[in-house]
Design a protein around this motif. Structure first.
Motif, PDB file in Angstrom:
ATOM      1  N   ASP A  19       0.836  -1.201   0.000  1.00 36.90           N
ATOM      2  CA  ASP A  19       0.000   0.000   0.000  1.00 36.90           C
ATOM      3  C   ASP A  19       0.870   1.251   0.000  1.00 36.90           C
ATOM      4  OD1 ASP A  19      -2.413  -1.269  -0.123  1.00 36.90           O
ATOM      5  OD2 ASP A  19      -2.826  -1.165   2.033  1.00 36.90           O
ATOM      6  N   LEU A  20       2.004   1.171   0.687  1.00 35.94           N
ATOM      7  CA  LEU A  20       2.941   2.293   0.744  1.00 35.94           C
ATOM      8  C   LEU A  20       3.903   2.304  -0.435  1.00 35.94           C
ATOM      9  CD1 LEU A  20       3.768   2.231   4.568  1.00 35.94           C
ATOM     10  CD2 LEU A  20       2.308   3.850   3.362  1.00 35.94           C
ATOM     11  N   GLU A  21       3.700   1.382  -1.379  1.00 36.18           N
ATOM     12  CA  GLU A  21       4.472   1.293  -2.617  1.00 36.18           C
ATOM     13  C   GLU A  21       5.963   1.136  -2.364  1.00 36.18           C
ATOM     14  OE1 GLU A  21       3.515   4.174  -5.572  1.00 36.18           O
ATOM     15  OE2 GLU A  21       1.471   3.444  -5.748  1.00 36.18           O
ATOM     16  N   MET A  22       6.298   0.281  -1.407  1.00 38.67           N
ATOM     17  CA  MET A  22       7.698  -0.057  -1.202  1.00 38.67           C
ATOM     18  C   MET A  22       8.134  -1.015  -2.295  1.00 38.67           C
ATOM     19  SD  MET A  22       7.694  -0.367   2.930  1.00 38.67           S
ATOM     20  CE  MET A  22       7.018   1.002   3.880  1.00 38.67           C
ATOM     21  N   LEU A  23       9.416  -0.991  -2.612  1.00 34.21           N
ATOM     22  CA  LEU A  23       9.877  -1.729  -3.782  1.00 34.21           C
ATOM     23  C   LEU A  23       9.753  -3.238  -3.617  1.00 34.21           C
ATOM     24  CD1 LEU A  23      11.332  -1.285  -6.592  1.00 34.21           C
ATOM     25  CD2 LEU A  23      13.373  -2.038  -5.386  1.00 34.21           C
ATOM     26  N   ASP A  24      10.137  -3.751  -2.436  1.00 32.88           N
ATOM     27  CA  ASP A  24      10.110  -5.206  -2.247  1.00 32.88           C
ATOM     28  C   ASP A  24       9.963  -5.537  -0.769  1.00 32.88           C
ATOM     29  OD1 ASP A  24      10.172  -7.905  -2.939  1.00 32.88           O
ATOM     30  OD2 ASP A  24      11.814  -7.608  -4.359  1.00 32.88           O
ATOM     31  N   TYR A  25       9.716  -6.834  -0.525  1.00 35.81           N
ATOM     32  CA  TYR A  25       9.370  -7.293   0.812  1.00 35.81           C
ATOM     33  C   TYR A  25      10.036  -8.655   1.001  1.00 35.81           C
ATOM     34  CZ  TYR A  25       6.174  -8.426   4.699  1.00 35.81           C
ATOM     35  OH  TYR A  25       5.628  -8.752   5.901  1.00 35.81           O
ATOM     36  N   LEU A  26      11.067  -8.706   1.844  1.00 36.60           N
ATOM     37  CA  LEU A  26      11.823  -9.936   2.056  1.00 36.60           C
ATOM     38  C   LEU A  26      11.493 -10.524   3.422  1.00 36.60           C
ATOM     39  CD1 LEU A  26      15.331  -8.810   0.724  1.00 36.60           C
ATOM     40  CD2 LEU A  26      13.440  -9.859  -0.539  1.00 36.60           C
ATOM     41  N   VAL A  27      11.121 -11.798   3.444  1.00 33.44           N
ATOM     42  CA  VAL A  27      10.746 -12.471   4.681  1.00 33.44           C
ATOM     43  C   VAL A  27      11.936 -13.279   5.199  1.00 33.44           C
ATOM     44  CG1 VAL A  27       9.171 -14.116   5.749  1.00 33.44           C
ATOM     45  CG2 VAL A  27       8.339 -12.596   3.950  1.00 33.44           C
ATOM     46  N   LYS A  28      12.276 -13.066   6.466  1.00 32.78           N
ATOM     47  CA  LYS A  28      13.375 -13.799   7.100  1.00 32.78           C
ATOM     48  C   LYS A  28      12.968 -15.242   7.382  1.00 32.78           C
ATOM     49  CE  LYS A  28      14.814  -9.587   9.527  1.00 32.78           C
ATOM     50  NZ  LYS A  28      14.971  -8.948  10.853  1.00 32.78           N
ATOM     51  N   PRO A  29      13.886 -16.191   7.308  1.00 36.92           N
ATOM     52  CA  PRO A  29      15.279 -16.050   6.881  1.00 36.92           C
ATOM     53  C   PRO A  29      15.369 -15.776   5.382  1.00 36.92           C
ATOM     54  CG  PRO A  29      14.761 -18.361   7.229  1.00 36.92           C
ATOM     55  CD  PRO A  29      13.562 -17.592   7.671  1.00 36.92           C
ATOM     56  N   ILE A  30      16.148 -14.798   5.018  1.00 35.50           N
ATOM     57  CA  ILE A  30      16.217 -14.345   3.626  1.00 35.50           C
ATOM     58  C   ILE A  30      17.247 -15.165   2.850  1.00 35.50           C
ATOM     59  CG2 ILE A  30      16.709 -12.376   2.132  1.00 35.50           C
ATOM     60  CD1 ILE A  30      16.015 -10.585   4.594  1.00 35.50           C
ATOM     61  N   GLU A  31      16.815 -15.713   1.727  1.00 40.24           N
ATOM     62  CA  GLU A  31      17.737 -16.441   0.855  1.00 40.24           C
ATOM     63  C   GLU A  31      18.464 -15.453  -0.047  1.00 40.24           C
ATOM     64  OE1 GLU A  31      15.538 -19.319  -1.286  1.00 40.24           O
ATOM     65  OE2 GLU A  31      15.086 -20.563   0.474  1.00 40.24           O
ATOM     66  N   PHE A  32      19.712 -15.766  -0.368  1.00 39.71           N
ATOM     67  CA  PHE A  32      20.508 -14.832  -1.163  1.00 39.71           C
ATOM     68  C   PHE A  32      19.888 -14.576  -2.533  1.00 39.71           C
ATOM     69  CE2 PHE A  32      23.786 -14.044  -4.392  1.00 39.71           C
ATOM     70  CZ  PHE A  32      24.245 -12.810  -3.937  1.00 39.71           C
ATOM     71  N   GLU A  33      19.352 -15.637  -3.161  1.00 38.01           N
ATOM     72  CA  GLU A  33      18.775 -15.462  -4.508  1.00 38.01           C
ATOM     73  C   GLU A  33      17.623 -14.468  -4.481  1.00 38.01           C
ATOM     74  OE1 GLU A  33      19.458 -18.329  -3.065  1.00 38.01           O
ATOM     75  OE2 GLU A  33      21.093 -19.069  -4.346  1.00 38.01           O
ATOM     76  N   ARG A  34      16.808 -14.530  -3.415  1.00 38.67           N
ATOM     77  CA  ARG A  34      15.692 -13.589  -3.295  1.00 38.67           C
ATOM     78  C   ARG A  34      16.201 -12.182  -3.002  1.00 38.67           C
ATOM     79  NH1 ARG A  34      12.496 -10.613  -3.867  1.00 38.67           N
ATOM     80  NH2 ARG A  34      10.334 -10.450  -3.129  1.00 38.67           N
ATOM     81  N   PHE A  35      17.237 -12.080  -2.194  1.00 34.32           N
ATOM     82  CA  PHE A  35      17.867 -10.790  -1.902  1.00 34.32           C
ATOM     83  C   PHE A  35      18.421 -10.173  -3.183  1.00 34.32           C
ATOM     84  CE2 PHE A  35      21.903  -8.589  -1.245  1.00 34.32           C
ATOM     85  CZ  PHE A  35      21.560  -7.605  -0.328  1.00 34.32           C
ATOM     86  N   GLU A  36      19.129 -10.973  -3.961  1.00 28.97           N
ATOM     87  CA  GLU A  36      19.738 -10.479  -5.192  1.00 28.97           C
ATOM     88  C   GLU A  36      18.678 -10.001  -6.181  1.00 28.97           C
ATOM     89  OE1 GLU A  36      23.441 -11.908  -7.993  1.00 28.97           O
ATOM     90  OE2 GLU A  36      21.935 -13.409  -7.441  1.00 28.97           O
ATOM     91  N   LYS A  37      17.564 -10.716  -6.249  1.00 24.63           N
ATOM     92  CA  LYS A  37      16.473 -10.316  -7.141  1.00 24.63           C
ATOM     93  C   LYS A  37      15.932  -8.947  -6.741  1.00 24.63           C
ATOM     94  CE  LYS A  37      11.963 -11.843  -8.867  1.00 24.63           C
ATOM     95  NZ  LYS A  37      10.926 -12.915  -8.802  1.00 24.63           N
TER      96      LYS A  37
END
Length: 231
Positions: free
Chosen positions: A91-109
């Motif tokens: 709703d606040l138009e943030m670019l992305d949302y990473l759920v912990k534990p964060i995998e590197f591939e998802r972080f890199e994306k």
């Protein structure tokens, strides 16, 4: 293009994981890390960065409260253990949302998305004089040609930009958007409306009729400046 980032998280291990991930991305440089959100807010109010990795659940100030304290926040990637914040994040138009534990591939994306967003924004700023308005709408960056805009409607924290083919909704104040428009092509007629002069079919001191048989009110405060702009 080298991108600077700031990490805010009250957990030491969470910060260390993100620092390790950032070190594996050549284009990313960690500028600052903060465990205390109050200190982070104070730094961000005085300094600029490209990307903010932001935890939500923190003592004294949560992530959303940190953002509320920033007039022009950087690109935000939320990092949290709780999925139920996702709706508010988008709703606040943030670019992305990473759920912990964060995998590197998802972080890199997420970082790659941020890099593309920043590159497009820079390109849009360079081309602004060439006739485009750059906005974030529907979770992506869009270029809206000035000559396609019929009128703009302010809705509190949001604005609607009307063109013949599409209506864009973006998080912005109408007064800020007004400053990005060419002065000779647009006129403010009301606290909630900006109109493209070329779209005006007829007008009076109280009403403007534009293409598409759309009628918009002329605000008392804007009446004189509006009439003057059309002379």
């Amino acid at each position: 293009m080298k991108l600077n980032c700031v990490i805010i998280d009250d957990e030491y291990l969470a910060i260390e994981v993100l620092k390790v991930y950032c070190a594996q991305v050549e284009t990313l440089s960690v500028e600052q890390t903060f465990k205390k959100p109050g200190e982070a807010l104070e730094w961000l109010q005085k300094n600029k960065t490209d990307i903010l990795f932001l935890d939500i659940e923190m003592p004294k100030l949560n992530g959303f409260e940190v953002l509320a304290g920033l007039e022009r926040p950087p690109i935000v990637i939320l990092t949290t253990a709780y999925q139920h914040f996702a709706v508010k994040a988008f709703d606040l138009e943030m670019l992305d949302y990473l759920v912990k534990p964060i995998e590197f591939e998802r972080f890199e994306k997420a970082v790659n998305r941020a890099a593309e967003y920043i590159a497009l924004r820079k390109e849009g700023e360079e081309e602004e004089n060439d006739g485009h308005l750059l906005i974030k709408s529907d979770y992506k960056l869009s270029k809206v040609p000035f000559n396609s805009i019929q009128y703009i409607e302010g809705l509190g924290e949001y604005v609607k930009i009307y063109t013949p083919d599409k209506t864009f909704i973006t998080l912005a104040a109408i007064k800020d958007l007004e400053q990005s428009l060419p002065e000779k092509g647009f006129v403010r007629i009301h606290k909630s409306y900006i109109v493209a002069i070329k779209s005006i079919i007829s007008y009076s001191k109280t009403e403007v009729k534009i293409t598409g048989n759309i009628k918009l009110p002329v605000g008392r405060v804007f009446k004189n400046s509006f009439i003057e702009a059309l002379k």
